[in-house]
Design a protein around this motif. Sequence first.
Motif, PDB file in Angstrom:
ATOM      1  N   ARG B  25       0.851  -1.185   0.000  1.00 20.57           N
ATOM      2  CA  ARG B  25       0.000   0.000   0.000  1.00 20.57           C
ATOM      3  C   ARG B  25       0.884   1.231   0.000  1.00 20.57           C
ATOM      4  O   ARG B  25       1.994   1.173   0.509  1.00 20.57           O
ATOM      5  CB  ARG B  25      -0.844   0.007   1.277  1.00 20.57           C
ATOM      6  CG  ARG B  25      -1.892  -1.058   1.265  1.00 20.57           C
ATOM      7  CD  ARG B  25      -2.560  -1.162   2.617  1.00 20.57           C
ATOM      8  NE  ARG B  25      -3.748  -1.993   2.521  1.00 20.57           N
ATOM      9  CZ  ARG B  25      -4.453  -2.370   3.559  1.00 20.57           C
ATOM     10  NH1 ARG B  25      -4.111  -1.977   4.761  1.00 20.57           N
ATOM     11  NH2 ARG B  25      -5.516  -3.131   3.391  1.00 20.57           N
ATOM     12  N   PRO B  26       0.417   2.354  -0.472  1.00 19.32           N
ATOM     13  CA  PRO B  26      -0.887   2.625  -1.063  1.00 19.32           C
ATOM     14  C   PRO B  26      -0.994   2.309  -2.543  1.00 19.32           C
ATOM     15  O   PRO B  26      -2.038   2.491  -3.141  1.00 19.32           O
ATOM     16  CB  PRO B  26      -1.026   4.143  -0.869  1.00 19.32           C
ATOM     17  CG  PRO B  26       0.366   4.656  -0.943  1.00 19.32           C
ATOM     18  CD  PRO B  26       1.237   3.580  -0.369  1.00 19.32           C
ATOM     19  N   PHE B  29      -3.716  -0.149  -3.742  1.00 18.83           N
ATOM     20  CA  PHE B  29      -5.135   0.226  -3.758  1.00 18.83           C
ATOM     21  C   PHE B  29      -5.649   0.262  -5.182  1.00 18.83           C
ATOM     22  O   PHE B  29      -6.826   0.097  -5.443  1.00 18.83           O
ATOM     23  CB  PHE B  29      -5.361   1.615  -3.137  1.00 18.83           C
ATOM     24  CG  PHE B  29      -5.207   1.645  -1.640  1.00 18.83           C
ATOM     25  CD1 PHE B  29      -4.592   2.713  -1.015  1.00 18.83           C
ATOM     26  CD2 PHE B  29      -5.686   0.615  -0.854  1.00 18.83           C
ATOM     27  CE1 PHE B  29      -4.453   2.753   0.363  1.00 18.83           C
ATOM     28  CE2 PHE B  29      -5.549   0.638   0.529  1.00 18.83           C
ATOM     29  CZ  PHE B  29      -4.926   1.719   1.133  1.00 18.83           C
ATOM     30  N   LEU B 402      -1.890   9.152   0.671  1.00 17.36           N
ATOM     31  CA  LEU B 402      -2.914   8.266   0.113  1.00 17.36           C
ATOM     32  C   LEU B 402      -3.656   8.971  -1.024  1.00 17.36           C
ATOM     33  O   LEU B 402      -3.585  10.188  -1.174  1.00 17.36           O
ATOM     34  CB  LEU B 402      -3.873   7.821   1.222  1.00 17.36           C
ATOM     35  CG  LEU B 402      -3.591   6.401   1.738  1.00 17.36           C
ATOM     36  CD1 LEU B 402      -2.220   6.323   2.380  1.00 17.36           C
ATOM     37  CD2 LEU B 402      -4.668   5.935   2.687  1.00 17.36           C
TER      38      LEU B 402
END
Lengths: 361, 417
Positions: B25-26, B29, B402
Amino acid sequence: MKALILVGGFGTRLRPLTLSVPKPLVDFANKPMILHQIEALKAIGVTEVVLAINYQPEIMLNFLKEFEKKLDIKITCSQETEPLGTAGPLALARDKLIDGSGEPFFVLNSDVISEYPLKEMIDFHKGHGGEASIMVTKVDEPSKYGVVVMEETTGKVEKFVEKPKIFVGNKINAGIYLLNPSVLDRIELRPTSIEKEVFPMIAGENKLYAMVLPGFWMDIGQPKDYITGLRLYLDSLRKKSSAELEAGSNIVGNVLVDESAVIGQGCLIGPDVAIGPGCIIESGVRLSRCTIMRGVRIKKHACISSSIIGWHSTVGRWARVENMTILGEDVHLGDEVYSNGGVVLPHKEIKSSILKPEIVM
Amino acid sequence: MESSDQEKAVAVIMVGGPTKGTRFRPLSFNTPKPLFPLAGQPMVHHPISACKRLPNLAHIFLIGFYEEREFALYVSSISSELKVPVRYLKEDKPHGSAGGLYYFRNIIMEDNPSHVFLLNCDVCCSFPLTEMLEAHKRYGGMGTVLVIKVSAESANQFGELVADTITNELLHYTEKPETFVSDLINCGVYIFTPDVFTAIQEVSTHREGQANIRHLSSFETLQSPTSRALPVDFIRLDQDILSPFAGKKQLYTYETMDFWEQIKTPGMSVKCSGLYLAQFRLTSPHLLAAGDGTKSATIVGDVYVHPSAKVHPTAKIGPSVSISANVRVGAGVRLISCIILDDVEVQENAVVINSIVGWKSSIGKWSRVQADGDYNAKLGITILGEAVTVEDEVVVINSIVLPNKTLNLSVQDEIIL
C-alpha cells in the motif's frame, strides 16, 4: 418538498473507515450517517432528496434503493464531473430542485449531525419572508470557522467573516439551509463557494436570515469530532426517547446497543458507547466513549476507550485500546496488545503494541 | 542436433494475492502488485519475458489469489504479444507454495512438459533460465534452485542453503535461521522435473498419516504447534520439500552472479526498476531514452520514457527514471530515481527525487517531492497515491500520501491518509 445533501468527495479525513465505504454510508450511532439526515427530511414531508456527489455513485446506489423502499422517499444522485465547491452542485441539480411549485428547498451538509429542527426552520423562513435562511450554531472558538454576523432580534445576516482575528460574533454556519428557488438564479454552473460568493450577495440585499440552532451540532467528518458527536447525539437521545438507550447494572451513562448484539457477563459499558449489529462483546470487557461497528468481536477482559473499531474487526483478550485508536474494516488486534492512538488500515493483523499514535498501513 | 519435440517446458509464476499484499500500500489500492510497472513494464512481465527466451516453452501459468478479472486483460494481451499461451489460475484457498503447484498439476502437465519452471513474481533478477536449465540437465536431479551469495549479516532474512562446492548438490536447507548457516540464499526461482509432483504427494500422504495418530507423546506436544496444525494440502516448498530432500542427491543449486532483490515494499520497486533499466542497457538498449537537451530532454543514465509521454526539452531526466503513458513533464523539471505513473502532470521547474508519483497526480510548479532513498525504511521513498495534487512550491519529504489528497502545505516524515 425537495432537499439537496452535499456529500462531496472522498471523505479522506475519515480514513481508514472511508477506505471501505463512501463517507455517507459510514455508520454513526448504528445508522449510516446519511440516513440520519434523510430520516429528518422525511419526517417533515420532504418527498425527494438529491445527493450531490463526486465519487463512487455505484456503491451508494444500492444502499439508496434500500432506503428509498424503507422510507418511501425518492432519492437521486447528482454527480459532479469536476469539484464544484459548496454552491456549484446546486446549479448542477437545478432541474431536480425546481418543480414549479415555488416551494423552498433544504440544503444540508452531509458531515453535520444535529437535532434537525427543520419544521421550526420552515416557520422561521416563512416568518421573515426573505430569500434564504441558514442555521447557525454557537461555538466556543469562532475563529476556527466562518462567523456569521447577524442582527440578534431579527436574525438578519449582515456579513460573513472567515476566521476572524478579533471577536465579531460567536455564531458559525451550521451547514443547514432553506432556500427559495430564486437562489438558483444566482449560482452559475462552475466551482462556487456558497459562503464566499452566494450568501454575501443575498445578505447584501437584506434577504438572508439566520436562525440559531437549538440543541447540539457537530461536524463529524473527522474521528475526534465523530467521538464527541456521539456523546452529544446520545445525550439528546436520552432526552427525547430514552427507551432506545440501554439500561442495566453493567451500563453507565448513555449506551446504544443494536438488538442483535450480544454482551457477556461482568462487562462495564459506557458512557457514550454505540455497539452495532451482530457484535459480540465477551465477558469482562470495559467500553467507554467508543463506537463498535457491525460484526465486531471484542474478546474477554479487553478495555477500549475513545476509539472507533471498524466493521468485522476483532480486539484480543486483555487488549487495551485508547486515545483515538481507529481500526479500519477487518483489523485483528492480538491478545494483550496495547494501542495508543493507532490508526490501522483495513485487513491487517496487529500482533505487537502501538505505543504512540501511528498510522499502520 | 535437433531439440527434441518431447523436451517441452512450462513456467509457473506465483503472483500472490490482495490480502497478503498490504505491504505494497498505497500503490496496491489501485493495482495488484504483480501488475505494478517496473522499468515501464508490469512486474510480472519481467519473469514472463525471461521464460519466453526458453526453447520449447509451451505455456505460462500465473497462480494467485487475485480475482480472475484483475488479470484477464493483461493475460490476453501478453499471450498475443508474446505468442505463447499465458493463463491465470486462481487458488480458492491457500495451499502453500508447493501445494498450489500440486493443486493445479493436471493443468500444468497438460502439455506433457519435461521441465516445470517455478518463479516468484516478486523477485527481481536476471532470470538466467537457459543456463540454469542446462545445469539442471547436467545434474540430473529432481530440482534445481537458483541461489545467490549475500552478506552474512543479511542471510538470515532468507532461506539459507548449503551446497556441495563440486557437485552443487543441495546438502542442507533452513528457513530464516537464528544462527549463521550459510551465506547462500534461495532466490525463489526453481526448475523441476515432473517427479516433483510425486514428492509433494508423498509429503501430503505422510502428513495425513500423522494426523491420524491419535495418541500424542509428550515429545510431540513440545514440537512447534504450527507443524501439527497444518492442513494436509498445505505444502510449503521450502520447509516441506527442499529441507527434507536436501542431501539425497535429488536437489541441486545454480548460483547467479547477477543482481537479486525481493520486491516487498513500494520503496524497493524504485530500486528494482533501476536494476531492470540497467539491465535493458545490456539486453535491449533501444528501449531506453536518449537525449542531450537540444531537440529532446537531457537524459542521464538509464531512463525509460513511454512513447506517449511528452517531456519538455529543457527538462533533465535520470538516472534511474521510468515515465509511463500520457505523462507530461514541463519545462525545467528535474527527475532522479523515480517512477512516474500514467497520466501524471509534472509542472515547470518541479523536482522529484527517490519517489513514486501515482497515476493522474499533479506536481505543481517549483514544488519538490523527495526522499532519502533508503529502500527499506518505511518512509525512505516518497509515495504519492493516485490523483494526488502537490500545489505550487510545496515540499514533500519522506512521506506517503494516500489517493485523492491535495497538499497545499509542505510535509515531512508523515503518512497522509
